[in-house]
Enzyme design. Structure first.
Site, PDB file in Angstrom:
ATOM      1  N   GLU A 454       0.931  -1.062  -0.171  1.00  6.14           N
ATOM      2  CA  GLU A 454      -0.037  -0.130   0.164  1.00  6.14           C
ATOM      3  C   GLU A 454       0.843   1.224  -0.008  1.00  6.14           C
ATOM      4  OE1 GLU A 454      -1.702   0.721   3.886  1.00  6.14           O
ATOM      5  OE2 GLU A 454      -2.832   2.220   3.108  1.00  6.14           O
ATOM      6  N   ASP A 527      -0.475  -1.435   6.255  1.00  8.35           N
ATOM      7  CA  ASP A 527      -0.221  -0.726   7.647  1.00  8.35           C
ATOM      8  C   ASP A 527      -1.001  -1.605   8.610  1.00  8.35           C
ATOM      9  OD1 ASP A 527       1.635   1.030   6.739  1.00  8.35           O
ATOM     10  OD2 ASP A 527       0.179   2.550   6.699  1.00  8.35           O
ATOM     11  N   ASP A 529      -3.139  -0.354  10.734  1.00 12.41           N
ATOM     12  CA  ASP A 529      -4.187   0.567  11.166  1.00 12.41           C
ATOM     13  C   ASP A 529      -5.464   0.142  10.558  1.00 12.41           C
ATOM     14  OD1 ASP A 529      -3.488   1.608   8.793  1.00 12.41           O
ATOM     15  OD2 ASP A 529      -2.582   3.484   9.230  1.00 12.41           O
ATOM     16  N   ASP A 531      -7.056   2.042   8.145  1.00 14.10           N
ATOM     17  CA  ASP A 531      -6.891   2.145   6.596  1.00 14.10           C
ATOM     18  C   ASP A 531      -6.241   0.954   6.010  1.00 14.10           C
ATOM     19  OD1 ASP A 531      -8.241   4.641   6.454  1.00 14.10           O
ATOM     20  OD2 ASP A 531      -6.450   5.964   6.255  1.00 14.10           O
TER      21      ASP A 531
END
Ligand code: 0RA
Length: 664
Positions: A454, A527, A529, A531
């Protein structure tokens, strides 16, 4: 007490023991494997017997308990296994025969079950052969009887009356069977049952057996809390599945996270004895506004037929025929227009086909394809007749179905043009590979890995961190299209999607061919997180929808960047995968006082850190993505992709454990 000092054994009994010995020598032949799948077959086998009793109309409830000591208890309120002497094995009771003779089950005594559940159908004796202990209690004729076996089926406590049946307030004494078993650890790779697997299976069974109440509970040491489907009774710990609507409720359930095209769920059934072999079929269906054409789920004798078969074929043929005939008849399809294709009509269709047949033929690679040709004729005939009347009786629904299928046909033509465009484009630029792809040099797909990363900056670090021989990097920017919602033509116009398809090089959709995949590990690196989790989910949906064989082959993985770092000295930083790793680290260093840093993004790591923690084959840990049950997975993916944020969150929490650790 052993069998030799409590019983006199005749020649027949020796043959009996030899039968069970054969099961222990080749367990795979009876239960498929000695891995987790085979282990769970034991549970299915025992429960199938109770379900047979329910299908014969004698049992209303089945209780399944995972016992604290690792055993499994299955209790039903059926007639109870017969307890009188068996005519053929004169020194054994019928109950003893059921537990010790292969294939004895409910088949003896003349009036066996019309249609017996289960592919397994091998009988409880197989469970006995593969258990270190089995205890059976039978409530019948006002008495409670008990017997016990050990060491793979040795009769240790012969069937004996141990008291009166508990009177539950009714005039008739209770009847029923309880089987408790403890799998033999010398046979199985591991003997720990997975509660989630039980829940999924029994929910499905409850849908397929209208009105049957199945309760499940787990009395083992509690693990992380899960969000279970069904009704959970906190006090007793039971999760209850019971559906008065049967497969109609199943369709509503699958569509619950989607937008229905109309409120009604259609239903019809039919039965016929063909060559003395009973055939039954039940079908429930409803269209949703989505664009998938694989919402057809079929079952034969309660077993998910993931590879389809004759019942599915008959249904598909008849639905295509019936909807076209209806559309022509009502003038919804003009004379000059082409017929709607099956896939156009099936777009957004959720259907459950439940077939039952006296002598099922299971075929295919995973024995999950129904081979009985006679079933195709029955399903086709019944669907032709009853679907046509249903459409006549539901004109608004009929019109909505035809309109949707007509739009799908237009989109199909547009998609075919888009596909051609992609093909000619990839022929033009050199090797046909997208510019963004930093490919690896190894030639053997089995050695090649594709990291989908990403963001461009993380992509840059990954390019430096990789082993250029075996590791290719494909940076993906932004959120790729939500493939659950987008139609195929729109999806193919998306740049990120085009890039992905070209890089993997094995096509997409129905034409996808996993044997052409240019990489045998496709690794999602995002990641830790919210997102990151969103993009991972979108990518997984894409693979599930458009490259499912890649998932089935076990080629899709999730990389696990560490969650924490801590500087143990000026020169050394330690990375910790998750909270468990952090706890283990602290347990070893009771006096450690530095604060831990929580890593938010891949961008916070230098390229060499990314290599050492996440990418290097020597030190990384990957999660392999698996698709166990297509029917459940279909529903799950929709929940995941639906608009209901709460449901989506629950899915991520409960299924975090579903992905299996590989490189550890
Ligand atoms: C053989 C014959 C009959 C019932 C059963 C077996 C039976 C087996 C199991 C296994 C678990 N639960 C079960 N319930 C019943 C028919 C008995 C009759 O005719 O009364």
């Amino acid at each position: 007490m052993t069998s030799s000092d409590s019983n006199s054994y005749g020649a027949q009994d020796i043959t009996v023991l030899e039968g069970l010995e054969a099961v222990r020598k080749r367990p795979g032949m009876y239960i498929g494997s000695t891995g987790p799948t085979g282990l769970h077959h034991l549970v299915w086998e025992v429960v199938d017997n109770s379900v047979d009793e329910a299908m014969a109309g004698h049992c209303k409830r089945i209780d399944i308990t995972l016992l604290a000591d690792g055993g499994c208890e299955v209790s039903d309120d059926g007639r109870g296994i017969p307890v009188d002497k068996h005519p053929k094995y004169e020194d054994l009771t019928a109950a003893e025969v059921v537990l010790t003779v292969l294939h004895a089950g409910g088949k003896f005594g003349g009036d066996g079950y019309k249609v017996s559940g289960g592919l397994h159908g091998v009988g409880i004796s197989v469970v006995n052969a593969l258990s270190r202990r089995v205890e059976v209690e039978i409530d019948r004729q006002g008495k409670r009887h008990a017997m016990a076996f050990g060491n793979g089926g040795e009769l240790q406590e012969r069937l004996a009356v141990i008291g009166d049946t508990p009177n539950n307030g009714t005039t008739e004494p209770r009847t029923g069977t309880t089987v408790r078993f403890w799998p033999d650890p010398t046979i199985f790779d591991e003997v720990e049952f997975r509660f989630q697997t039980l829940l999924e299976r029994f929910q499905m069974m409850a849908f397929l057996n209208r009105g049957l109440e199945i309760r499940v509970r787990d009395l083992r040491a509690p693990t992380a809390p899960t969000d279970e489907p069904g009704e959970t009774d906190e006090a007793e710990g039971w999760t209850t599945f019971c559906y008065e609507g049967g497969i109609i409720d199943f369709v509503s359930h699958v569509n619950s996270s989607k937008e229905a095209l109309f409120a009604t769920v259609g239903y019809f059934s039919g039965e016929e004895a063909i060559d003395d072999n009973p055939h039954e079929v039940e079908i429930a269906f409803q269209w949703n506004t989505g664009f998938n054409s694989d919402g057809l789920h079929s079952f034969a004798n309660g077993i998910a037929t993931l590879e389809g078969g004759m019942h599915e074929q008959g249904f598909r043929t008849a639905v295509t025929r019936t909807v076209n005939a209806y559309a022509r008849d009502k003038g919804l399809l003009k004379e000059k227009e082409d017929n709607l294709q099956g896939e156009d009509i099936r777009e957004g269709l959720t259907a459950i086909i439940s077939a039952r047949i006296g002598e099922p033929q299971f075929e295919g690679q995973t024995k999950s394809k129904l081979g009985n040709v006679s079933m195709r004729s029955l399903v086709e005939k019944v669907t032709n007749e009853k679907m046509a009347s249903w459409l006549e009786e539901h004109p608004a629904e009929g019109k909505a179905i035809v309109t949707k299928a007509t739009n799908a046909a237009r989109a199909r033509v547009a998609a075919s043009d888009a596909r051609k465009a992609i093909r000619s484009k990839s022929l033009l630029d050199g090797a046909g590979m997208p510019d963004k792809l930093k490919d690896c040099s190894a030639k053997d797909p089995a050695r090649r890995e594709l990291f989908i990363v990403e963001g461009d900056s993380a992509g840059g670090s990954a390019v430096r961190a990789r082993n250029p021989e075996t590791q290719a990097i494909l940076p993906i920017r932004g959120k790729i299209l939500n493939v659950e919602r987008a139609r195929i033509d729109k999806m193919l116009k998306n740049n990120e999607v085009q890039t992905l398809i070209s890089a993997i090089g094995a096509g997409f959709g129905e034409e996808f061919d996993a044997s052409q995949a240019r990489y045998h590990k496709v690794i999602l690196l995002a990641d830790a997180d919210v997102d990151g989790s969103h993009i991972r989910t979108l990518l997984l949906t894409f693979f599930f929808r458009q490259m499912r064989p890649l998932v089935e082959a076990g080629f899709v993985y999730i990389a696990q960047p560490p969650l924490y770092s801590t500087k143990v000295s000026t020169r050394e930083t330690v990375y910790l995968k998750d909270d468990t790793a952090k706890d283990a680290f602290l347990a070893e260093r009771p006096n450690y006082t530095k604060d831990f840093q929580r890593l938010k993004g891949l961008g916070e790591m230098d390229w060499d850190e990314l290599r050492d923690t996440t990418m290097s084959v020597d030190s990384r840990s990957l999660l392999q993505v698996s698709v166990e049950q297509a029917a459940i997975a279909d529903e799950v993916m929709s929940i995941l992709m639906g608009d209901d944020v709460e449901q989506r969150k629950n899915f991520i929490v409960t299924n975090a454990r579903e992905v299996r650790n590989l490189d550890f």
